[in-house]
Scaffold this motif. Structure first.
Motif, PDB file in Angstrom:
ATOM      1  N   UNK A   1       0.839  -1.206   0.000  1.00  0.00           N
ATOM      2  CA  UNK A   1       0.000   0.000   0.000  1.00  0.00           C
ATOM      3  C   UNK A   1       0.872   1.254   0.000  1.00  0.00           C
ATOM      4  N   UNK A   2       1.958   1.212   0.758  1.00  0.00           N
ATOM      5  CA  UNK A   2       2.863   2.359   0.825  1.00  0.00           C
ATOM      6  C   UNK A   2       3.562   2.589  -0.503  1.00  0.00           C
ATOM      7  N   UNK A   3       4.013   1.500  -1.097  1.00  0.00           N
ATOM      8  CA  UNK A   3       4.720   1.594  -2.384  1.00  0.00           C
ATOM      9  C   UNK A   3       3.782   2.152  -3.461  1.00  0.00           C
ATOM     10  N   UNK A   4       2.557   1.645  -3.501  1.00  0.00           N
ATOM     11  CA  UNK A   4       1.597   2.116  -4.508  1.00  0.00           C
ATOM     12  C   UNK A   4       1.281   3.589  -4.284  1.00  0.00           C
ATOM     13  N   UNK A   5       1.248   4.006  -3.030  1.00  0.00           N
ATOM     14  CA  UNK A   5       0.972   5.411  -2.720  1.00  0.00           C
ATOM     15  C   UNK A   5       2.128   6.301  -3.161  1.00  0.00           C
ATOM     16  N   UNK A   6       3.330   5.975  -2.712  1.00  0.00           N
ATOM     17  CA  UNK A   6       4.472   6.830  -3.057  1.00  0.00           C
ATOM     18  C   UNK A   6       4.672   6.915  -4.571  1.00  0.00           C
ATOM     19  N   UNK A   7       4.370   5.830  -5.271  1.00  0.00           N
ATOM     20  CA  UNK A   7       4.544   5.822  -6.731  1.00  0.00           C
ATOM     21  C   UNK A   7       3.674   6.882  -7.413  1.00  0.00           C
ATOM     22  N   UNK A   8       2.572   7.241  -6.776  1.00  0.00           N
ATOM     23  CA  UNK A   8       1.658   8.237  -7.369  1.00  0.00           C
ATOM     24  C   UNK A   8       2.065   9.675  -7.056  1.00  0.00           C
ATOM     25  N   UNK A   9       2.985   9.850  -6.103  1.00  0.00           N
ATOM     26  CA  UNK A   9       3.239  11.191  -5.566  1.00  0.00           C
ATOM     27  C   UNK A   9       4.265  11.949  -6.409  1.00  0.00           C
ATOM     28  N   UNK A  10       3.813  12.446  -7.526  1.00  0.00           N
ATOM     29  CA  UNK A  10       4.665  13.209  -8.433  1.00  0.00           C
ATOM     30  C   UNK A  10       4.635  14.689  -8.054  1.00  0.00           C
ATOM     31  N   UNK A  11       5.635  15.450  -8.508  1.00  0.00           N
ATOM     32  CA  UNK A  11       5.595  16.898  -8.254  1.00  0.00           C
ATOM     33  C   UNK A  11       4.298  17.529  -8.754  1.00  0.00           C
ATOM     34  N   UNK A  12       3.765  17.035  -9.886  1.00  0.00           N
ATOM     35  CA  UNK A  12       2.511  17.595 -10.426  1.00  0.00           C
ATOM     36  C   UNK A  12       1.367  17.373  -9.448  1.00  0.00           C
ATOM     37  N   UNK A  13       1.360  16.190  -8.830  1.00  0.00           N
ATOM     38  CA  UNK A  13       0.288  15.903  -7.877  1.00  0.00           C
ATOM     39  C   UNK A  13       0.360  16.884  -6.703  1.00  0.00           C
ATOM     40  N   UNK A  14       1.560  17.118  -6.180  1.00  0.00           N
ATOM     41  CA  UNK A  14       1.676  18.073  -5.069  1.00  0.00           C
ATOM     42  C   UNK A  14       1.191  19.452  -5.494  1.00  0.00           C
ATOM     43  N   UNK A  15       1.607  19.868  -6.706  1.00  0.00           N
ATOM     44  CA  UNK A  15       1.183  21.195  -7.160  1.00  0.00           C
ATOM     45  C   UNK A  15      -0.324  21.295  -7.257  1.00  0.00           C
ATOM     46  N   UNK A  16      -0.956  20.245  -7.781  1.00  0.00           N
ATOM     47  CA  UNK A  16      -2.412  20.272  -7.956  1.00  0.00           C
ATOM     48  C   UNK A  16      -3.126  20.331  -6.603  1.00  0.00           C
ATOM     49  N   UNK A  17      -2.703  19.491  -5.665  1.00  0.00           N
ATOM     50  CA  UNK A  17      -3.368  19.467  -4.353  1.00  0.00           C
ATOM     51  C   UNK A  17      -3.175  20.812  -3.649  1.00  0.00           C
ATOM     52  N   UNK A  18      -1.951  21.338  -3.753  1.00  0.00           N
ATOM     53  CA  UNK A  18      -1.675  22.586  -3.044  1.00  0.00           C
ATOM     54  C   UNK A  18      -2.435  23.756  -3.652  1.00  0.00           C
TER      55      UNK A  18
END
Ligand SMILES: *Cc1c(COP(=O)(O)O)cnc(C)c1O
Length: 416
Positions: free
Chosen positions: A310-327
């Protein structure tokens, strides 16, 4: 076998089984009143209760769910791992892969040990710090939470503060006395404790962004100052990144603020919503842990394949674009929440609305918030289908599933 389908019926059965009807205190809604929900399903930014009501969810399981509920790739990874067999009591590849993903993003983690909760991780990190320095005292901050290990339940923020407890009963005075309490964002308070206890402080442990007194960001220079003070005193600097790790930036608060701790405590996001903790840091320190060294720490289910997947699948999704979008969406929410008489503290996708006109910089200020107003606000949003964390002293957790529509829904639900 009794049948219970409504939330009320489940609450009644839970009340007979669990202390206060819950398995973790904040779930009892003591600070906001009303009946605590019984939740049966989550998907994306939404959860459903046993009566079929849908809520837009800002609790996010109190931190882990940066991808939202039941993200398809996390669900798939867990299912696949489950089908391959549960727990082996031996090292499995998923532990190695997740550790490497963490290390890539957080280079201060030269070595790491997985455990099953943030509580265990913080407790173990301090054991290492004490062993490494041969000293016994630890400095923590008023309102900082590091789990419920005996020595850390001193002025411990959200959960205890919500219940208006000074700490916890059942903690031996001799153990509590090993913990000194400084004021967050106040380097002088740390310096004073170090001066009055020369060569006795093993570690300074801090949430680099305080998130258990409501969100309170570090003021410029605070974390750098802690780094310097710890070094001068021969103490270790421990960042508790259980909430901030992989949330406030790809490499956590240590990347965001550019301060390298000796030890880091992790949890929440790295387990993708399953029970997890980890501590890591300098190789010379982690090599004190058994069987490499004399500090004993073990765990039957540590590094469990389902959790690692579950952790691996989560971290794999965490791209810089994802952070920018959420923020970006968190920023929109923050702007929409601002109004006279309240303040908002936000770091990335973590935020708290305080019922106090100036944003607090420490726990004493956070506690000046009007908690009755918070309770009214909480319940009026709950009535409109938006579920906030049920305490003034908890962070709101946005996820990547909180899209623009979710933010609009939230802003439209605000009381006039
Ligand atoms: C949640 C939390 C912990 C404790 O983690 P558990 O998994 O609940 O034991 C420790 N530190 C911080 C900063 C937390 O927010």
């Amino acid at each position: 076998m009794r049948t219970a389908s409504t939330a009320a019926a489940w609450r009644e059965r839970a009340a007979a089984l669990f202390p206060g009807g819950v398995n973790s205190p904040v779930r009892a809604y003591r600070a906001v009143g009303g009946e605590p929900p019984i939740l049966v399903r989550g998907e994306g930014a939404y959860v459903w209760d046993a009566d079929g009501n849908r809520y837009l969810d800002y609790v996010g399981a109190f931190g882990p769910l940066l991808l939202g509920h039941a993200h398809p790739s996390v669900v798939e990874a867990i299912s696949r791992a489950a089908a391959e067999g549960g727990s082996f009591g031996a090292t499995a590849p998923a532990e190695v892969r997740l550790a490497e993903l963490i290390q890539e993003r957080m280079p201060s983690i030269e070595r790491i040990r997985f455990v099953n909760s943030g509580t265990e991780a913080a407790m173990s990190a301090l054991r290492v710090a004490r062993a490494a320095t041969g000293r016994e005292l630890v400095i923590k901050f008023d309102g900082g939470y590091h789990g419920h290990a005996d020595s850390l339940l001193v002025e411990a923020g959200s959960g205890v503060a919500t219940l208006s407890l000074p700490g916890s009963a059942g903690v031996p005075a001799a153990v509590a006395a090993q913990t000194l309490v400084a004021t967050y964002n106040d380097l002088n308070s740390v310096q004073r404790l170090l001066d009055t206890h020369p060569r006795q402080v093993a570690a300074v442990i801090v949430e680099p962004v305080a998130a258990n007194m409501g969100v309170v960001p570090p003021q410029p220079g605070f974390l750098e100052g802690l780094r310097r003070l710890a070094e001068e005193a021969g103490a270790l600097l421990v960042f508790d990144e259980v909430i901030t790790g992989f949330r406030v930036a790809p490499g956590g608060a240590q990347e965001l603020y550019g301060v390298r701790p000796d030890l880091t405590v992790l949890g929440k996001i790295i387990g993708g919503g399953l029970p997890v903790g980890a501590y890591g840091g300098r190789a010379d320190l982690l090599d004190l842990v058994a069987p490499a060294g004399p500090v004993y720490q073990a765990g039957t289910l540590s590094g469990h394949p389902l959790v690692m997947a579950a952790g691996e699948a989560t971290l794999a999704q965490l791209t810089p674009e994802l952070y920018r979008a959420v923020e970006g969406r968190a920023d929109r929410l923050e702007e929409g929440l601002r109004r006279p008489g309240v303040s908002v503290n936000r770091v990335g996708s973590l935020l708290t609305l305080f019922f106090r006109d100036r944003a607090p910089v420490d726990f004493a200020e956070a506690r000046e918030s009007d908690t009755d107003l918070f309770a009214r606000f909480f319940n009026s949003l709950r009535d409109r289908g938006v579920l906030l964390p049920p305490s003034q002293y908890e962070a709101w957790f946005l996820s990547a599933a909180h899209d623009d529509e979710a933010i609009s829904t939230t802003l439209e639900a605000l009381p006039a």
